[in-house]
Design an enzyme around this catalytic site. Structure first.
Site, PDB file in Angstrom:
ATOM      1  N   GLU A 116     127.225 105.057  82.271  1.00  0.00           N
ATOM      2  CA  GLU A 116     126.285 103.997  82.644  1.00  0.00           C
ATOM      3  C   GLU A 116     126.353 102.833  81.664  1.00  0.00           C
ATOM      4  O   GLU A 116     126.319 101.666  82.034  1.00  0.00           O
ATOM      5  CB  GLU A 116     124.852 104.547  82.680  1.00  0.00           C
ATOM      6  CG  GLU A 116     124.619 105.609  83.739  1.00  0.00           C
ATOM      7  CD  GLU A 116     124.860 107.035  83.266  1.00  0.00           C
ATOM      8  OE1 GLU A 116     125.739 107.250  82.394  1.00  0.00           O
ATOM      9  OE2 GLU A 116     124.179 107.932  83.769  1.00  0.00           O
ATOM     10  N   CYS A 169     120.925 109.479  80.853  1.00  0.00           N
ATOM     11  CA  CYS A 169     120.240 109.992  79.661  1.00  0.00           C
ATOM     12  C   CYS A 169     119.216 108.959  79.185  1.00  0.00           C
ATOM     13  O   CYS A 169     119.188 107.813  79.662  1.00  0.00           O
ATOM     14  CB  CYS A 169     121.260 110.304  78.561  1.00  0.00           C
ATOM     15  SG  CYS A 169     121.889 108.840  77.716  1.00  0.00           S
TER      16      CYS A 169
END
Ligand code: THU
Length: 128
Positions: free
Chosen positions: A53, A84
Protein backbone atom coordinates in the site's frame (compact mmCIF):
# COMPACT_ATOMS: atom_id res chain seq x y z
CA UNK A 1 -11.54 -7.68 -14.49
CA UNK A 2 -11.67 -3.95 -13.53
CA UNK A 3 -8.32 -2.22 -14.31
CA UNK A 4 -7.69 -1.28 -10.67
CA UNK A 5 -8.00 -4.88 -9.51
CA UNK A 6 -5.95 -6.16 -12.41
CA UNK A 7 -3.19 -3.67 -11.59
CA UNK A 8 -3.11 -4.87 -7.97
CA UNK A 9 -3.03 -8.52 -9.08
CA UNK A 10 -0.18 -7.86 -11.51
CA UNK A 11 1.77 -5.92 -8.86
CA UNK A 12 1.35 -8.76 -6.36
CA UNK A 13 3.33 -11.01 -8.66
CA UNK A 14 6.21 -8.52 -8.49
CA UNK A 15 6.35 -8.62 -4.68
CA UNK A 16 9.83 -9.04 -3.23
CA UNK A 17 9.03 -11.21 -0.23
CA UNK A 18 11.88 -13.70 0.26
CA UNK A 19 11.42 -13.70 4.05
CA UNK A 20 7.68 -13.94 4.59
CA UNK A 21 6.74 -15.38 1.19
CA UNK A 22 3.56 -13.32 1.67
CA UNK A 23 2.83 -11.55 -1.60
CA UNK A 24 0.71 -8.40 -1.55
CA UNK A 25 -0.35 -6.14 -4.40
CA UNK A 26 -1.99 -2.73 -4.22
CA UNK A 27 -3.22 -0.23 -6.78
CA UNK A 28 -4.39 3.29 -6.03
CA UNK A 29 -6.55 5.37 -8.34
CA UNK A 30 -6.05 9.11 -8.62
CA UNK A 31 -8.94 11.51 -9.26
CA UNK A 32 -7.60 12.04 -12.77
CA UNK A 33 -8.01 8.32 -13.45
CA UNK A 34 -4.37 7.33 -13.28
CA UNK A 35 -3.57 4.06 -11.52
CA UNK A 36 -0.38 3.46 -9.54
CA UNK A 37 0.51 -0.03 -8.42
CA UNK A 38 2.78 -1.26 -5.66
CA UNK A 39 3.95 -4.48 -4.06
CA UNK A 40 5.60 -5.29 -0.77
CA UNK A 41 9.38 -4.99 -0.85
CA UNK A 42 11.08 -6.80 2.01
CA UNK A 43 14.53 -6.19 3.44
CA UNK A 44 17.03 -8.40 5.28
CA UNK A 45 16.83 -5.78 8.02
CA UNK A 46 13.19 -6.73 8.50
CA UNK A 47 11.94 -3.39 9.82
CA UNK A 48 12.90 -1.68 6.57
CA UNK A 49 10.30 -3.67 4.67
CA UNK A 50 7.65 -1.58 2.97
CA UNK A 51 4.09 -2.75 2.39
CA UNK A 52 2.37 -2.81 -0.98
CA UNK A 53 0.00 0.00 0.00
CA UNK A 54 2.79 2.42 0.88
CA UNK A 55 4.75 1.51 -2.24
CA UNK A 56 1.67 2.38 -4.30
CA UNK A 57 0.87 5.70 -2.61
CA UNK A 58 4.49 6.87 -2.54
CA UNK A 59 4.84 6.00 -6.19
CA UNK A 60 1.68 7.97 -6.96
CA UNK A 61 2.89 11.02 -5.05
CA UNK A 62 6.27 10.81 -6.74
CA UNK A 63 4.49 10.86 -10.11
CA UNK A 64 2.62 14.03 -9.17
CA UNK A 65 -0.80 12.66 -8.26
CA UNK A 66 -2.49 14.64 -5.48
CA UNK A 67 -6.04 13.42 -4.91
CA UNK A 68 -7.18 9.82 -4.72
CA UNK A 69 -10.46 7.94 -4.85
CA UNK A 70 -9.74 4.34 -3.91
CA UNK A 71 -7.12 1.70 -3.35
CA UNK A 72 -7.35 -2.02 -4.06
CA UNK A 73 -5.32 -4.51 -2.04
CA UNK A 74 -4.91 -8.19 -2.88
CA UNK A 75 -3.36 -11.09 -0.99
CA UNK A 76 -3.85 -14.85 -1.11
CA UNK A 77 -5.75 -15.22 2.16
CA UNK A 78 -9.21 -16.64 2.87
CA UNK A 79 -9.79 -13.79 5.33
CA UNK A 80 -9.23 -10.61 3.32
CA UNK A 81 -5.91 -8.91 4.17
CA UNK A 82 -6.38 -5.35 5.47
CA UNK A 83 -3.77 -2.56 5.46
CA UNK A 84 -1.51 -2.51 8.53
CA UNK A 85 -1.66 0.36 10.99
CA UNK A 86 1.32 2.18 9.48
CA UNK A 87 -0.25 2.09 6.02
CA UNK A 88 -3.57 3.35 7.38
CA UNK A 89 -1.82 6.36 8.90
CA UNK A 90 0.14 7.12 5.73
CA UNK A 91 -2.96 6.76 3.55
CA UNK A 92 -4.96 9.01 5.87
CA UNK A 93 -2.34 11.75 5.70
CA UNK A 94 -2.06 11.65 1.92
CA UNK A 95 -5.55 10.61 0.81
CA UNK A 96 -8.06 11.34 3.57
CA UNK A 97 -11.14 9.15 3.68
CA UNK A 98 -10.21 6.78 0.87
CA UNK A 99 -12.27 3.80 -0.26
CA UNK A 100 -10.35 0.60 0.45
CA UNK A 101 -11.22 -2.49 -1.57
CA UNK A 102 -9.78 -5.78 -0.32
CA UNK A 103 -9.81 -8.91 -2.38
CA UNK A 104 -8.25 -12.34 -2.62
CA UNK A 105 -7.38 -14.81 -5.33
CA UNK A 106 -10.78 -16.49 -4.99
CA UNK A 107 -12.39 -13.25 -6.17
CA UNK A 108 -13.90 -12.44 -2.79
CA UNK A 109 -13.93 -8.76 -1.94
CA UNK A 110 -15.05 -6.21 0.63
CA UNK A 111 -15.04 -2.45 0.64
CA UNK A 112 -14.32 -0.12 3.56
CA UNK A 113 -13.83 3.59 4.22
CA UNK A 114 -10.49 4.53 5.72
CA UNK A 115 -12.19 6.60 8.43
CA UNK A 116 -13.78 3.39 9.70
CA UNK A 117 -10.45 1.51 9.70
CA UNK A 118 -8.62 4.38 11.42
CA UNK A 119 -11.02 6.17 13.76
CA UNK A 120 -9.83 9.21 15.74
CA UNK A 121 -6.87 9.59 13.42
CA UNK A 122 -3.93 11.86 14.09
CA UNK A 123 -3.11 14.16 11.20
CA UNK A 124 -1.63 17.52 10.26
CA UNK A 125 -4.61 19.45 11.69
CA UNK A 126 -3.19 18.79 15.17
CA UNK A 127 0.11 20.46 14.35
CA UNK A 128 -1.22 24.05 14.14
N1 THU B 1 2.12 -6.57 3.93
C1 THU B 1 1.68 -5.72 2.97
O1 THU B 1 2.39 -5.45 1.99
N2 THU B 1 0.45 -5.19 3.10
C2 THU B 1 -0.45 -5.53 4.07
O2 THU B 1 -1.57 -5.06 4.05
C3 THU B 1 -0.04 -6.48 5.11
C4 THU B 1 1.38 -6.88 5.13
C5 THU B 1 3.43 -7.22 3.73
C6 THU B 1 4.55 -6.75 4.60
C7 THU B 1 5.46 -7.96 4.60
O3 THU B 1 6.27 -7.93 3.45
C8 THU B 1 4.52 -9.13 4.48
O4 THU B 1 3.30 -8.60 3.98
C9 THU B 1 4.26 -9.88 5.77
O5 THU B 1 3.86 -9.01 6.77
Amino acid sequence: MPPLLQAALDARLRAHAPFSHFLVGAAIEAEDGRIFAGCNVENSSYGLTICAERTAIFRAVAEGAKRFTRIAVVADTPKLTPPCGACRQVLWDLCGDLEIILFNLQGESASFRLKDLLPHAFDATFLN
